[in-house]
Scaffold this active site. Sequence first.
Site, PDB file in Angstrom:
ATOM      1  N   SER A   6       0.794  -1.237   0.000  1.00 42.17           N
ATOM      2  CA  SER A   6       0.000   0.000   0.000  1.00 42.17           C
ATOM      3  C   SER A   6       0.824   1.284   0.000  1.00 42.17           C
ATOM      4  O   SER A   6       0.246   2.372  -0.119  1.00 42.17           O
ATOM      5  CB  SER A   6      -0.945   0.013   1.202  1.00 42.17           C
ATOM      6  N   LYS A  46       0.151   3.642  -2.813  1.00 43.87           N
ATOM      7  CA  LYS A  46      -0.941   4.624  -2.768  1.00 43.87           C
ATOM      8  C   LYS A  46      -0.409   6.058  -2.710  1.00 43.87           C
ATOM      9  O   LYS A  46      -1.144   6.998  -3.019  1.00 43.87           O
ATOM     10  CB  LYS A  46      -1.849   4.354  -1.574  1.00 43.87           C
ATOM     11  N   SER A 100      -6.121   3.327   4.179  1.00 42.33           N
ATOM     12  CA  SER A 100      -5.555   2.444   3.163  1.00 42.33           C
ATOM     13  C   SER A 100      -6.631   1.670   2.412  1.00 42.33           C
ATOM     14  O   SER A 100      -6.474   0.487   2.097  1.00 42.33           O
ATOM     15  CB  SER A 100      -4.558   1.464   3.805  1.00 42.33           C
TER      16      SER A 100
END
Length: 369
Positions: free
Chosen positions: A79, A82, A134
């Site tokens: 993640s 991101k 997230s």
Amino acid sequence: MKLVPVTALIASVSLTGGTAYAAPTTPVGGDALGSRGLVAPKGVKEPPKTEATSFVIADVDTGEVLAAKDAHGRYLPASTLKTLTALTLIPKLDKDRKIRPSENACNQEGTAVGLSVKATYKIEDLFKALMMSSGNDAAMALAETNGGLAKTMSDMNAEAKRLQAFDTVAKTPSGLDKPGQSSSAYDLALIARAGLANPAFRGYISTKTSKFPAPKGYYEISNHNKLLWRYKGMIGVKNGWTSKAQGSFVGAATRDGHTIVVSIMRHEGYFWDEVAKLLDWGFSVRGKAQPVGRLVDPVPDVQAAPRSSAPPAASKVTPAAQPPLLDTAASKQTDSTKTIGSVVIGGGLLFGLVWLGYGIRRRRGRSGT
């Protein structure tokens, strides 16, 4: 599983729209950063031990890399990718725009904020869900709002190349594992530094708690970055984890007007305390140690040569306002040119009549033989 670090690339990378960026033939940020081992400055204590396979400690203000290990090693980012999603899409999407997410977005696997097809969300809500909680569902909803998954992947990879994050290949907007997807500790620090210069990005990553829309009312979401709650001066950024990528993290903190960023990749366990010690070390040696490399600046956008806003005088008249061609030519004649023109035209007519009479006579003569 360790991937090979990027130390040499092809001559150029062509992006959507025809823009081409020169790709490096040596490690981005300095030759020393091509090492897979620890690279640390002399004359100061070494950085604290960490179980992370790869890390970078850098000064955000100057771009100086203070220490690193396998900085350009390419790993699954989870993640932490991101950060690139947010940095790419924040300038493209109106934060006040309202959308209803698709079934596809709401049903994304992995970590989710809990989007519902029955609720309406502002783009700003989705960015909070992306960077605080997230949310993989928020990542897909943002990608679909940007014109679809394919377009968003193209935009994200173009942004990575603009930043000179050449170790980064985005295959998903969420960071969910996919073959061919990669990043590096160097690139995560590079992306984070660019994000910290964006006020909206900085706002999302530093928010601890927020009310999030539901089909009926709201519920509270909180930031997954544990250091926001317990590390002095912590700004935030992003952490990530999948079973294949293991633990990854990129975060920045500010003390006494200076900002340090730390990125780690492929950590098997609990990394928060180690990251805090790496940040402490960065603050302790900043301005005292010889840097081992540098976070490079983005490639300047290539702009077309500006066109003059004032066209030549002869072209100022629009086609609709132009008089007929014969009138235009006549308006430029003087008295003398008009006289000469009359003589020429009259002479031509007289010659034509004489020639016509001659021809008629000849035809008559021929028809009588």
